[in-house]
Design a protein around this motif. Sequence first.
Motif, short mmCIF file in Angstrom:
data_model
loop_
_atom_site.label_atom_id
_atom_site.label_comp_id
_atom_site.label_asym_id
_atom_site.label_seq_id
_atom_site.Cartn_x
_atom_site.Cartn_y
_atom_site.Cartn_z
N GLY A 18 0.80 -1.21 0.00
CA GLY A 18 0.00 0.00 0.00
C GLY A 18 0.83 1.26 0.00
O GLY A 18 2.01 1.26 0.33
N GLN A 19 0.19 2.34 -0.39
CA GLN A 19 0.82 3.66 -0.40
C GLN A 19 -0.18 4.67 0.14
O GLN A 19 -1.31 4.72 -0.30
N SER A 20 0.27 5.47 1.09
CA SER A 20 -0.54 6.55 1.63
C SER A 20 -0.15 7.84 0.91
O SER A 20 1.03 8.14 0.78
N THR A 76 -1.03 11.98 0.76
CA THR A 76 -1.71 13.15 1.31
C THR A 76 -2.20 14.01 0.16
O THR A 76 -1.43 14.34 -0.73
N SER A 88 -2.73 -1.03 -3.17
CA SER A 88 -3.72 -0.33 -2.37
C SER A 88 -3.27 1.12 -2.21
O SER A 88 -2.10 1.38 -1.96
N ILE A 89 -4.19 2.06 -2.35
CA ILE A 89 -3.90 3.48 -2.17
C ILE A 89 -4.80 4.01 -1.07
O ILE A 89 -6.01 3.80 -1.09
N ALA A 90 -4.20 4.71 -0.10
CA ALA A 90 -4.96 5.37 0.96
C ALA A 90 -4.77 6.87 0.79
O ALA A 90 -3.69 7.39 1.01
N PHE A 91 -5.82 7.55 0.34
CA PHE A 91 -5.75 9.00 0.19
C PHE A 91 -6.07 9.65 1.54
O PHE A 91 -7.08 9.34 2.16
N VAL A 92 -5.20 10.55 1.99
CA VAL A 92 -5.42 11.32 3.21
C VAL A 92 -5.93 12.68 2.77
O VAL A 92 -5.18 13.51 2.28
#
Length: 82
Positions: free
Chosen positions: A34-36, A38, A59-63
Motif C-alpha cells: 500500500g501507499q498513503s 496526502t 492499495s492506495i490510501a488518500f489522506v
Amino acid sequence: MLLSINVKPFYHPDEFGATDYNQPLVEGHNWKIGQSITVKDALEANNAAKDAIVRGAESIAFVIQSDEVDYAKLLQNLENIC
C-alpha cells in the motif's frame, strides 16, 4: 567512549537450529502493498497514485485534508493503470 559489544560480521541459518525460513510470517494473511498519499492538490495526488501503482502498489490510501477536493480529478483514470 567505546562500548565492548561483540557482533559477528555474518550470521548463517545453521547457527539458529532447525527453522523453516520459507514459511510465511502469518499463515493465510492477505496483505497488500500500500501507499498513503496526502491530498493537497487533486491532480498532484492523482499523479502520485498512478506512479505508486506503476511501482507496485496494490492499495492506495488518500489522506484528504480539505473539503474542497475534486474527487473526479483525484480518481481520474486510476482504474486503467497497469
